[in-house]
Structure formats: C-alpha cells, structure tokens
Design a protein around this motif. Sequence first.
Motif, PDB file in Angstrom:
ATOM      1  N   ARG A 344      47.128  70.080  -1.564  1.00  0.00           N
ATOM      2  CA  ARG A 344      46.126  70.980  -2.148  1.00  0.00           C
ATOM      3  C   ARG A 344      46.784  72.188  -2.793  1.00  0.00           C
ATOM      4  NH1 ARG A 344      41.843  71.245   2.848  1.00  0.00           N
ATOM      5  NH2 ARG A 344      40.862  69.204   2.567  1.00  0.00           N
ATOM      6  N   ALA A 345      47.793  72.739  -2.110  1.00  0.00           N
ATOM      7  CA  ALA A 345      48.471  73.922  -2.653  1.00  0.00           C
ATOM      8  C   ALA A 345      49.136  73.586  -3.984  1.00  0.00           C
ATOM      9  CB  ALA A 345      49.500  74.436  -1.651  1.00  0.00           C
ATOM     10  N   SER A 346      49.753  72.409  -4.082  1.00  0.00           N
ATOM     11  CA  SER A 346      50.372  72.007  -5.360  1.00  0.00           C
ATOM     12  C   SER A 346      49.306  71.803  -6.421  1.00  0.00           C
ATOM     13  CB  SER A 346      51.177  70.713  -5.163  1.00  0.00           C
ATOM     14  OG  SER A 346      52.267  70.918  -4.300  1.00  0.00           O
ATOM     15  N   TRP A 347      48.216  71.154  -6.066  1.00  0.00           N
ATOM     16  CA  TRP A 347      47.116  70.896  -7.009  1.00  0.00           C
ATOM     17  C   TRP A 347      46.537  72.213  -7.523  1.00  0.00           C
ATOM     18  CZ3 TRP A 347      41.998  71.635  -8.029  1.00  0.00           C
ATOM     19  CH2 TRP A 347      41.341  70.694  -8.835  1.00  0.00           C
ATOM     20  N   ASN A 348      46.413  73.196  -6.632  1.00  0.00           N
ATOM     21  CA  ASN A 348      45.820  74.482  -7.008  1.00  0.00           C
ATOM     22  C   ASN A 348      46.672  75.274  -7.995  1.00  0.00           C
ATOM     23  OD1 ASN A 348      43.516  74.200  -5.457  1.00  0.00           O
ATOM     24  ND2 ASN A 348      44.349  75.269  -3.682  1.00  0.00           N
ATOM     25  N   GLU A 354      54.067  68.287 -13.590  1.00  0.00           N
ATOM     26  CA  GLU A 354      54.893  68.584 -12.425  1.00  0.00           C
ATOM     27  C   GLU A 354      54.042  68.850 -11.184  1.00  0.00           C
ATOM     28  OE1 GLU A 354      58.173  71.938 -10.899  1.00  0.00           O
ATOM     29  OE2 GLU A 354      57.161  72.144 -12.841  1.00  0.00           O
ATOM     30  N   HIS A 355      53.035  69.707 -11.321  1.00  0.00           N
ATOM     31  CA  HIS A 355      52.202  70.042 -10.162  1.00  0.00           C
ATOM     32  C   HIS A 355      51.404  68.839  -9.675  1.00  0.00           C
ATOM     33  CE1 HIS A 355      52.246  74.458 -11.703  1.00  0.00           C
ATOM     34  NE2 HIS A 355      53.301  74.187 -10.980  1.00  0.00           N
ATOM     35  N   MET A 356      50.890  68.047 -10.602  1.00  0.00           N
ATOM     36  CA  MET A 356      50.116  66.874 -10.202  1.00  0.00           C
ATOM     37  C   MET A 356      51.007  65.818  -9.532  1.00  0.00           C
ATOM     38  SD  MET A 356      46.995  67.578 -10.782  1.00  0.00           S
ATOM     39  CE  MET A 356      47.380  69.315 -10.493  1.00  0.00           C
ATOM     40  N   ALA A 357      52.231  65.677 -10.012  1.00  0.00           N
ATOM     41  CA  ALA A 357      53.155  64.713  -9.394  1.00  0.00           C
ATOM     42  C   ALA A 357      53.477  65.122  -7.964  1.00  0.00           C
ATOM     43  CB  ALA A 357      54.436  64.615 -10.217  1.00  0.00           C
ATOM     44  N   PHE A 362      52.466  64.336  -1.954  1.00  0.00           N
ATOM     45  CA  PHE A 362      52.015  64.784  -0.631  1.00  0.00           C
ATOM     46  C   PHE A 362      50.822  63.949  -0.149  1.00  0.00           C
ATOM     47  CE2 PHE A 362      53.997  69.017  -1.790  1.00  0.00           C
ATOM     48  CZ  PHE A 362      54.958  68.974  -0.784  1.00  0.00           C
ATOM     49  N   TYR A 363      49.857  63.698  -1.030  1.00  0.00           N
ATOM     50  CA  TYR A 363      48.679  62.927  -0.633  1.00  0.00           C
ATOM     51  C   TYR A 363      49.058  61.493  -0.257  1.00  0.00           C
ATOM     52  CZ  TYR A 363      45.690  66.695  -2.453  1.00  0.00           C
ATOM     53  OH  TYR A 363      45.068  67.897  -2.661  1.00  0.00           O
ATOM     54  N   GLU A 364      49.967  60.888  -1.005  1.00  0.00           N
ATOM     55  CA  GLU A 364      50.378  59.514  -0.701  1.00  0.00           C
ATOM     56  C   GLU A 364      51.097  59.440   0.636  1.00  0.00           C
ATOM     57  OE1 GLU A 364      52.610  58.436  -4.153  1.00  0.00           O
ATOM     58  OE2 GLU A 364      50.843  57.639  -5.212  1.00  0.00           O
ATOM     59  N   ARG A 365      51.935  60.446   0.919  1.00  0.00           N
ATOM     60  CA  ARG A 365      52.609  60.483   2.232  1.00  0.00           C
ATOM     61  C   ARG A 365      51.591  60.667   3.355  1.00  0.00           C
ATOM     62  NH1 ARG A 365      56.763  65.161   1.566  1.00  0.00           N
ATOM     63  NH2 ARG A 365      57.080  64.779   3.806  1.00  0.00           N
ATOM     64  N   ASP A 375      40.389  63.393   3.301  1.00  0.00           N
ATOM     65  CA  ASP A 375      40.829  64.472   2.422  1.00  0.00           C
ATOM     66  C   ASP A 375      41.983  64.027   1.523  1.00  0.00           C
ATOM     67  OD1 ASP A 375      39.056  66.633   3.230  1.00  0.00           O
ATOM     68  OD2 ASP A 375      40.076  66.547   5.142  1.00  0.00           O
ATOM     69  N   ALA A 376      42.874  63.195   2.054  1.00  0.00           N
ATOM     70  CA  ALA A 376      43.970  62.686   1.233  1.00  0.00           C
ATOM     71  C   ALA A 376      43.448  61.727   0.173  1.00  0.00           C
ATOM     72  CB  ALA A 376      45.008  61.992   2.114  1.00  0.00           C
ATOM     73  N   THR A 377      42.449  60.927   0.536  1.00  0.00           N
ATOM     74  CA  THR A 377      41.849  60.002  -0.432  1.00  0.00           C
ATOM     75  C   THR A 377      41.177  60.769  -1.565  1.00  0.00           C
ATOM     76  OG1 THR A 377      41.464  58.397   1.345  1.00  0.00           O
ATOM     77  CG2 THR A 377      40.234  58.069  -0.690  1.00  0.00           C
ATOM     78  N   VAL A 378      40.447  61.817  -1.216  1.00  0.00           N
ATOM     79  CA  VAL A 378      39.831  62.670  -2.240  1.00  0.00           C
ATOM     80  C   VAL A 378      40.919  63.340  -3.076  1.00  0.00           C
ATOM     81  CG1 VAL A 378      38.412  64.723  -2.620  1.00  0.00           C
ATOM     82  CG2 VAL A 378      37.745  63.055  -0.886  1.00  0.00           C
ATOM     83  N   GLY A 379      42.018  63.735  -2.428  1.00  0.00           N
ATOM     84  CA  GLY A 379      43.110  64.371  -3.140  1.00  0.00           C
ATOM     85  C   GLY A 379      43.717  63.460  -4.198  1.00  0.00           C
ATOM     86  N   ILE A 380      43.963  62.201  -3.846  1.00  0.00           N
ATOM     87  CA  ILE A 380      44.499  61.229  -4.813  1.00  0.00           C
ATOM     88  C   ILE A 380      43.526  61.080  -5.981  1.00  0.00           C
ATOM     89  CG2 ILE A 380      44.940  58.784  -5.176  1.00  0.00           C
ATOM     90  CD1 ILE A 380      47.266  59.901  -3.855  1.00  0.00           C
ATOM     91  N   ALA A 381      42.239  60.993  -5.671  1.00  0.00           N
ATOM     92  CA  ALA A 381      41.231  60.864  -6.729  1.00  0.00           C
ATOM     93  C   ALA A 381      41.256  62.080  -7.646  1.00  0.00           C
ATOM     94  CB  ALA A 381      39.842  60.683  -6.114  1.00  0.00           C
ATOM     95  N   SER A 382      41.409  63.267  -7.066  1.00  0.00           N
ATOM     96  CA  SER A 382      41.402  64.488  -7.882  1.00  0.00           C
ATOM     97  C   SER A 382      42.640  64.575  -8.774  1.00  0.00           C
ATOM     98  CB  SER A 382      41.295  65.727  -6.987  1.00  0.00           C
ATOM     99  OG  SER A 382      42.476  65.916  -6.224  1.00  0.00           O
TER     100      SER A 382
END
Length: 591
Positions: A344-348, A354-357, A362-365, A375-382
């Motif tokens: 989330r911190a990287s996404w924000n 770079e930030h999305m990668a 983090f979400y995949e790990r 929350d990780a599933t939603v993160g990957i979607a976002s």
Amino acid sequence: MSQDASDQIGRRLSAIMAADVAGYSRLMHQDEEATHTRLTALLAGSVAPAIAEHGGRMVKNTGDGFLAEFPSAVRAVRAAVQFQTRVREATISEVENRRIAFRVGINIGDVIVEPHDIFGDGVNIAARLESIAEPGGIFVSSSVYEQVQGKVSVAFVDLGEQSLKNIARPVRVYAIARDGSSAAAASSDSSPPRLSIVVLPFGNLSDDPEQDYFVDGVTESLTTDLSRISGSFVIGRHTAFTYKGKAIDLKKVGRELNIRYALEGSVQRNGNRLRVNVQLIDAESGNHLWAERFDKPVADLFDMQDEIVSRLANALNAQLTEAEAQRAQRSPHPNSMDLVFQGRASWNRGPTLEHMAKARSFYERALGLDPENVDATVGIASVDLVMGAALLIDDRAALLPTAEANAIKALSLAPDHAGAHLVLGMVHIFRNRAAQGIAECEQALAFNRNSANAHGLIGYAKYCMGRAAETEGHVLEALRLSPRDLGAYWWIFCVGLAKVQCGADAVAVGWLRRSIEANRNFANSHFVLTAALALLGAIEEARTAAEAGLALNPGFTIRRFRLNSSSDNPTYLAGHARICEGMHLAGVPEG
C-alpha cells in the motif's frame, strides 16, 4: 406446590455470566442462514467447551446469546477470557461488518435456580452489564472484581459507578483490558495488534463546559469511524473514556491497552469558529507521528462533527498505513499483512511503473504466504487497474479484465469490503460501464460513509457519461472529506478533464496545475495540461508541460491516449478529441 417441585427449586450463590452477540439483528438481516451457522459453530467450538472446562453450566440459549452459571467468579472470568480469545482468533480474518463478537457481563448473586433457568437481581445485573459491554468485551461488577483480583492473569479498567437500566442502585463496573483478550498480554511480551489505536477523550478548551457533549461526540464518532479501517483494532469508547480528565502517560496507556497508537486532541469554540487540534502518537515510543488543525465556522454542530470525524478518519487511514509499512520494513520476517502494508505504501507514492512494480511485488509475496488474503487480492487488482488507467502501457485492455477478476474474487471472500467495491467500480468505469461503476461506488459508501475516493470516482464516471458539469461537485465532496488525501491529485485531475470537455480550457489549466502540485508523479496531469495550454495558444508552456509528462512516462503517445478511451458517449469522445488536438499542437509524440 408439590414436594417434587419444591425439591427442584432452590437458592444458591452463583457467578452469573450473560452474553449476547453485538449487532445480532443487523447480522441476521445481512445473511440469516450464514449468521446462524457461524454462531452455532462458535457456540459449539469455542464457547461451550470453555464453560465446561471451568465447571460452568450453560443454563439456556437465548437465540442471540446465552446465560451460564459458575461455582466461582474466578472460573467465570477465566472461561470468558478463554472463549472470547478463541472467538476472536476464529473470526479475525472476517470483514468487520460480518464478524460475530460477543458482549459478556459477569456478576455474583444469590439466585433462584430451576433446571433450565435462574432468576434474581444477580441475573439482572449480569444482563445489564452485558448490554453496556463493548463487542468482544467483558464487563464485571465490583463484587466479581473483588473476588478475582490477583487470582486471574488479567488487567482491569475501572469504569466507575454506572446506572443500569431497571437496577435501583448504581453498580461499580470494571472492564477486562483489551476486550478481554489480553489481560495476559498486558503482563507479557506479546506485541500489540497492527493498526491498534485508542481515541482518547478530546479536551474541551472552550469557556463553556456545556460544549462537552460536542467534544465527547467527536471522540465517540471518530472511534466508530476508525474501526471501519480495514485491519484496524480500535479500543472501545467505554474503556477510552476512563481516561477522561486524567493526566495520561501515553506509554503506560499503550502497555495497559496493548495498542500501538493513541490519538489525542482538543476542541475550542471561540465565537463563531471552532478549532480542533489532533495528534497521532506512537504509544510504544511516545513519538508524535502526525498532527493537524481544523478551523471551521460554527453552523450546525452535528454536521461539523461529521465533517471533522470524516476528515480525521481519512487522514489517519493513510498515516497508519504508512506507519505500519515502516514497521514492516524493519521486520526480519514479514508476514502476509506486513507485506500488504508495504504494498500500500508503494502504491500510495504515485502511478509510475517503478512504484506499481514494487507494490505488485509486495502483494504477490503476501498472497504467496496467504492465498486468501483479501487485502492483497484487492491490492493486485488496484495495481493492474492503475497500470491501465494511468496509460502506463499501450493496451490497458490486457490488464482491466484481470483487475476485474481479482476484485470479484475479493468480494466473494469479503462481500462488505469497501475497497474491493471501489476497485470494481473503477474497472466498470474504465470499461465503458459508468452506470455500473457508480453503483459499486455507492455500495462502497454504504460500507464506509467516509470513502472520499468513492465520491471522486463518481465524479469521473459523470465525465465519462458526458455529464462533465456534474464532476466538480462530486470532487468537491471528496475534497471536503479528505482535503489532503493521497489520491486527491487524481480527483482534481478529473475536474481538469471535465473542464476541457466543457470547453473551459482556462479553468482546466488551474485545476490541472493543482493536480500536479498535489502529486508531480502523475504524468497524465502534465499531458492534459499540455493540451489545455495549447488550445489556449500557450504553445511554449504546453511544450514544457509535455516534456515533464514524457520524463515520467516516456512511452506515452497520442495514439495510446486515443485508443484507450473510457466511453463511447459522443460528448465524452468530443472532449477526448479536443485533448488529442491540443497535445498534437504541442508536439506530443503521435505514436
């Protein structure tokens, strides 16, 4: 009365436990069969065994709760702590709005005993204690406290004398610290839960003591709203208010309640103005993490209270996420939720490749450690959504269906997850289904009325529907709720788009410059600013804006922008064409 009946009826001194499910009617309304099944399982798997292990007797089941008696107060308290801990562990992964949590009251009294019921004032007091307890909490009378003090490994918070409904005299009440789960934790080395916070009673700095009701209302409402933050653990208001008017050692409060953060503040009324000061403190170190001041005219106190609470809840969501991400970074062995916070911190930090990668990694790990982490599933979607929506790749059509699938998967696991509804809503909007997108945003607002992002998305949907004149109003509502939101740059950008659609290019320039000031990493703000300036004839300024955008997104082309439109509405397409024309005038690569 017959001899048989008199033999069955007697009196004895018992420890009485009354318990019910917090919000039972709401849970049954949401899903009657599922609630009944989950409650039955918890009663059989967590509650009944704990009662039996401590020598208790389940007197009766009351549908949404139960009544039990024990031979001693010590056994009753130990049983309550045990089953509350087991219930919390069994339900911790569930969405808060669907989570079953028991409220427990315990008293000692002389009761009339029948085979399937018990009666008397002692029972009534236990029931009244249960009715004022917090979800997941255990409240006991002073008679119980006196019997168990020093005999059970729990910490108590003195709530003072309470007037209980239909009980003639006040009863002194004690709460087991940390909703009954951690008394042991209070004296152990167990770490506080992530996003655990107490909202301490705000101070009334006004000359008028009658303003206390408003100040207390802000504290209570903020406690409720913060509990809607995904993954948060917020100490209930009954416990928090025991600190009112006292000199507070925040580190000590952190240890007593086993929490990581404390929010404290003050409210001052001066004539027709209100000033609210708040600060977020790390309860373990005592360090101040964030502070804010709100100055508002006094119009309607209750409307103002809602606005202050909403803005604080939105701001704190981001602050707590960032704080948890920093903690996780220091952890040598991060778990699934540690990785989610880092994602989330990287996404924000903004929509760059770079930030999305980094966020995706983090979400995949996190999903590798816990495949059902919502929350990780939603993160990957976002991440997929932003990669497509921000035009970081040529063909967003390759990513949006994946984002949609993950949002739907998340909602199958947690139907009340506001963030998943928002991601799905945004996917609908970008896939030319704006009306469905608005419906999902409204669902998100039903679960989290403070979702500023939902209002911003509705504004963008109106732009896609060719109703650009309505966009600004929705964005202003989003900014009212969260004026310093990390996503505010995108809402402001949407107004810029809308103004270009309306032909108000000069006004659009002002909004787009605001968007860039809020987040210089969003390339699309630079490109649409390029178009607006060029349409106004300011070609040199437009070329400078284009260079800034290309530095952030070197692969951007007019062709990419043209092919990745979000709507087939004629008004939308006309505005889209105007933007392409402006970028062409400024020399943006055609592609």
